[in-house]
Design a protein around this motif. Structure first.
Motif, PDB file in Angstrom:
ATOM      1  N   TYR A 232       0.833  -1.204   0.000  1.00  0.00           N
ATOM      2  CA  TYR A 232       0.000   0.000   0.000  1.00  0.00           C
ATOM      3  C   TYR A 232       0.866   1.252   0.000  1.00  0.00           C
ATOM      4  CZ  TYR A 232      -4.397  -2.447   0.782  1.00  0.00           C
ATOM      5  OH  TYR A 232      -5.504  -3.247   0.629  1.00  0.00           O
ATOM      6  N   LYS A 233       0.441   2.238  -0.755  1.00  0.00           N
ATOM      7  CA  LYS A 233       1.105   3.535  -0.795  1.00  0.00           C
ATOM      8  C   LYS A 233       0.063   4.620  -0.543  1.00  0.00           C
ATOM      9  CE  LYS A 233       4.533   1.916  -4.146  1.00  0.00           C
ATOM     10  NZ  LYS A 233       5.532   1.682  -3.091  1.00  0.00           N
ATOM     11  N   LYS A 234       0.530   5.769  -0.087  1.00  0.00           N
ATOM     12  CA  LYS A 234      -0.373   6.886   0.209  1.00  0.00           C
ATOM     13  C   LYS A 234       0.028   8.094  -0.633  1.00  0.00           C
ATOM     14  CE  LYS A 234      -1.782   7.675   4.439  1.00  0.00           C
ATOM     15  NZ  LYS A 234      -1.864   8.137   5.863  1.00  0.00           N
ATOM     16  N   THR A 235      -0.944   8.732  -1.255  1.00  0.00           N
ATOM     17  CA  THR A 235      -0.686   9.925  -2.050  1.00  0.00           C
ATOM     18  C   THR A 235      -0.704  11.159  -1.148  1.00  0.00           C
ATOM     19  OG1 THR A 235      -3.008  10.416  -2.556  1.00  0.00           O
ATOM     20  CG2 THR A 235      -1.875   8.827  -3.982  1.00  0.00           C
ATOM     21  N   ALA A 236      -0.347  12.288  -1.722  1.00  0.00           N
ATOM     22  CA  ALA A 236      -0.323  13.539  -0.952  1.00  0.00           C
ATOM     23  C   ALA A 236      -1.696  13.907  -0.415  1.00  0.00           C
ATOM     24  CB  ALA A 236       0.226  14.669  -1.825  1.00  0.00           C
ATOM     25  N   SER A 237      -2.732  13.500  -1.114  1.00  0.00           N
ATOM     26  CA  SER A 237      -4.099  13.841  -0.691  1.00  0.00           C
ATOM     27  C   SER A 237      -4.576  12.986   0.476  1.00  0.00           C
ATOM     28  CB  SER A 237      -5.063  13.675  -1.863  1.00  0.00           C
ATOM     29  OG  SER A 237      -5.217  12.299  -2.180  1.00  0.00           O
ATOM     30  N   GLY A 238      -3.934  11.826   0.670  1.00  0.00           N
ATOM     31  CA  GLY A 238      -4.367  10.895   1.711  1.00  0.00           C
ATOM     32  C   GLY A 238      -4.981   9.624   1.163  1.00  0.00           C
ATOM     33  N   LEU A 239      -5.118   9.531  -0.166  1.00  0.00           N
ATOM     34  CA  LEU A 239      -5.621   8.307  -0.780  1.00  0.00           C
ATOM     35  C   LEU A 239      -4.599   7.189  -0.603  1.00  0.00           C
ATOM     36  CD1 LEU A 239      -7.645   6.810  -2.683  1.00  0.00           C
ATOM     37  CD2 LEU A 239      -6.182   7.578  -4.576  1.00  0.00           C
ATOM     38  N   VAL A 240      -5.083   6.010  -0.235  1.00  0.00           N
ATOM     39  CA  VAL A 240      -4.225   4.837  -0.067  1.00  0.00           C
ATOM     40  C   VAL A 240      -4.575   3.846  -1.168  1.00  0.00           C
ATOM     41  CG1 VAL A 240      -3.599   2.937   1.456  1.00  0.00           C
ATOM     42  CG2 VAL A 240      -4.034   5.219   2.411  1.00  0.00           C
ATOM     43  N   TYR A 241      -3.540   3.281  -1.809  1.00  0.00           N
ATOM     44  CA  TYR A 241      -3.804   2.367  -2.914  1.00  0.00           C
ATOM     45  C   TYR A 241      -2.741   1.275  -2.989  1.00  0.00           C
ATOM     46  CZ  TYR A 241       0.009   4.567  -5.540  1.00  0.00           C
ATOM     47  OH  TYR A 241       1.240   5.010  -5.949  1.00  0.00           O
ATOM     48  N   LYS A 242      -3.130   0.186  -3.648  1.00  0.00           N
ATOM     49  CA  LYS A 242      -2.191  -0.907  -3.918  1.00  0.00           C
ATOM     50  C   LYS A 242      -2.468  -1.433  -5.315  1.00  0.00           C
ATOM     51  CE  LYS A 242      -2.751  -5.069  -2.167  1.00  0.00           C
ATOM     52  NZ  LYS A 242      -2.726  -6.250  -1.257  1.00  0.00           N
ATOM     53  N   ILE A 243      -1.428  -1.448  -6.163  1.00  0.00           N
ATOM     54  CA  ILE A 243      -1.570  -2.015  -7.499  1.00  0.00           C
ATOM     55  C   ILE A 243      -1.546  -3.537  -7.383  1.00  0.00           C
ATOM     56  CG2 ILE A 243      -0.605  -2.194  -9.818  1.00  0.00           C
ATOM     57  CD1 ILE A 243      -1.637   0.575  -9.208  1.00  0.00           C
ATOM     58  N   VAL A 244      -2.647  -4.171  -7.756  1.00  0.00           N
ATOM     59  CA  VAL A 244      -2.763  -5.627  -7.694  1.00  0.00           C
ATOM     60  C   VAL A 244      -2.273  -6.263  -8.985  1.00  0.00           C
ATOM     61  CG1 VAL A 244      -4.377  -7.560  -7.400  1.00  0.00           C
ATOM     62  CG2 VAL A 244      -4.697  -5.431  -6.101  1.00  0.00           C
ATOM     63  N   LYS A 245      -2.557  -5.602 -10.109  1.00  0.00           N
ATOM     64  CA  LYS A 245      -2.119  -6.081 -11.410  1.00  0.00           C
ATOM     65  C   LYS A 245      -1.837  -4.874 -12.292  1.00  0.00           C
ATOM     66  CE  LYS A 245      -3.718  -8.545 -15.534  1.00  0.00           C
ATOM     67  NZ  LYS A 245      -4.884  -9.220 -16.173  1.00  0.00           N
ATOM     68  N   LYS A 246      -0.678  -4.872 -12.917  1.00  0.00           N
ATOM     69  CA  LYS A 246      -0.327  -3.762 -13.791  1.00  0.00           C
ATOM     70  C   LYS A 246      -0.980  -3.933 -15.151  1.00  0.00           C
ATOM     71  CE  LYS A 246       4.165  -2.744 -11.671  1.00  0.00           C
ATOM     72  NZ  LYS A 246       5.640  -2.635 -11.909  1.00  0.00           N
ATOM     73  N   GLY A 247      -1.394  -2.776 -15.714  1.00  0.00           N
ATOM     74  CA  GLY A 247      -1.951  -2.779 -17.049  1.00  0.00           C
ATOM     75  C   GLY A 247      -0.922  -2.320 -18.066  1.00  0.00           C
ATOM     76  N   SER A 248      -1.398  -1.783 -19.179  1.00  0.00           N
ATOM     77  CA  SER A 248      -0.492  -1.314 -20.223  1.00  0.00           C
ATOM     78  C   SER A 248      -1.070  -0.066 -20.876  1.00  0.00           C
ATOM     79  CB  SER A 248      -0.283  -2.403 -21.281  1.00  0.00           C
ATOM     80  OG  SER A 248      -1.519  -2.746 -21.886  1.00  0.00           O
TER      81      SER A 248
END
Length: 339
Positions: A232-248
């Motif tokens: 998990y990573k957090k953006t400057a705004s406070g959104l937390v996200y995790k890339i489960v599968k990369k796209g193209s």
């Protein structure tokens, strides 16, 4: 609350129209389409506030023979007096080709129904209007007006935390419907406004407490997830996200339309929305800020988990009954296509 008219309740529920518009819908054949298209209930709505979760309290009787044991009873009674007085005036003006007895009978019937029965009653009247009631037009229009008035009263009592009892309504209604002189209902309007101001204040306090708790719980959940899963990573705004599968390809932008599969959950894991399991399309800029920001981290084929704090989601107002104020939400999103 189940109702055939639930989709239009919020249109008028907070608008002050006492004494400003007609209580009855006109019943000429030429305006059946308008009635069915808009379902306008031009009745007593100025005192009805969107209040949820408020308990009933005892109310002072305004007439010796009326026993008002709950707040909903008081609201129903005062509305009965106001509606009776206004209906009395309108029927005396001869502007409406309706049968008073049918209007009153329909109100009584509709107030006595369960939610499901009321929905079926409204459906049956709606079908008759759409088909064209023919020789029974006055009867059907009168019943329809009665159902609309009852709808308003049922909603008002519900927002006051209880049920609209026909007995309480008709104690008030019967006191004014046959009056020879114009009845001054300002005291009833004042009483109703006082009731809903009190209930609204209580609801606001409850909402504020829930918002603070949800904010605290959400922050704790985010801390826990980020400690347990370093993905998990957090953006400057406070959104937390995790890339489960990369796209193209290139990331989607704010001026594009996202085609996504998604599932939305509360932090306890309960699913509140899954797009009916189908690919859903919407403009990136048309969703809540946290979801929009999360989408723009994605390119076609990406799967991502978003943890959206309340201030990036639905904020202090929440969303209906399913999402509370300041609630942190979790979304699993797959960007299927970009348009």
């Amino acid at each position: 609350m189940l109702s055939v008219f639930a989709n239009v309740i919020n249109h008028f529920i907070n608008h002050q129209i006492i004494g400003k518009k007609s209580l009855l819908l006109h019943t000429t054949k030429s305006n059946v389409y308008v009635i069915m298209k808009k379902l306008l209930l031009l009745a007593i709505a100025s005192v009805v506030m969107l209040v949820a979760g408020c308990s009933n309290s005892s109310a002072k009787e305004t007439e010796e023979e009326v026993v008002l044991t709950t707040t909903a009873d008081s609201v129903t009674y005062h509305l009965g007096r106001i509606i009776g007085a206004q209906l009395n005036l309108e029927l005396k003006s001869n502007k409406h080709n309706v049968d008073k007895a049918e209007v009153i009978a329909s109100i009584r019937k509709a107030l006595g129904y369960s939610d499901n029965e009321f929905m079926q009653y409204g459906d049956s009247l709606g079908r008759l209007l759409q088909a064209g009631p023919g020789a029974d037009s006055i009867k059907v229009y009168s019943q329809y007006n009665g159902a609309l008035i009852a709808l308003n009263v049922r909603q008002a009592a519900s927002h006051a935390g209880g049920k609209a009892e026909a007995k309480a309504f008709f104690k008030g209604f019967n006191a004014t419907i046959e009056a020879k002189d114009t009845v001054n209902t300002s005291a009833d309007e004042t009483a109703l406004n006082a009731i809903f101001m009190r209930l609204n204040a209580a609801a606001a306090a409850s909402t504020n407490a829930a918002a603070e708790k949800n904010k605290t719980d959400g922050a704790a959940y985010i801390d826990k997830m980020m400690k347990e899963d370093k993905g998990y990573k957090k953006t400057a705004s406070g959104l937390v996200y995790k890339i489960v599968k990369k796209g193209s390809g290139a990331n989607i932008t704010a001026d594009q339309t996202a085609c996504v599969r998604y599932e939305g959950r509360h932090i306890d894991g309960t699913v509140f929305d899954n797009g009916q399991g189908q690919v859903q399309e919407f403009p990136v800029s048309a969703v809540v800020p946290g979801f929009s920001e999360g989408l723009m981290l994605m390119n076609k084929g990406t799967k991502i988990t978003l943890i959206i704090p309340g201030d990036l989601g639905y904020g202090e107002r929440g969303a209906g009954g399913s999402i509370g104020p300041n609630e942190t939400l979790v979304f699993d999103v797959e960007l299927v296509d970009i348009k």
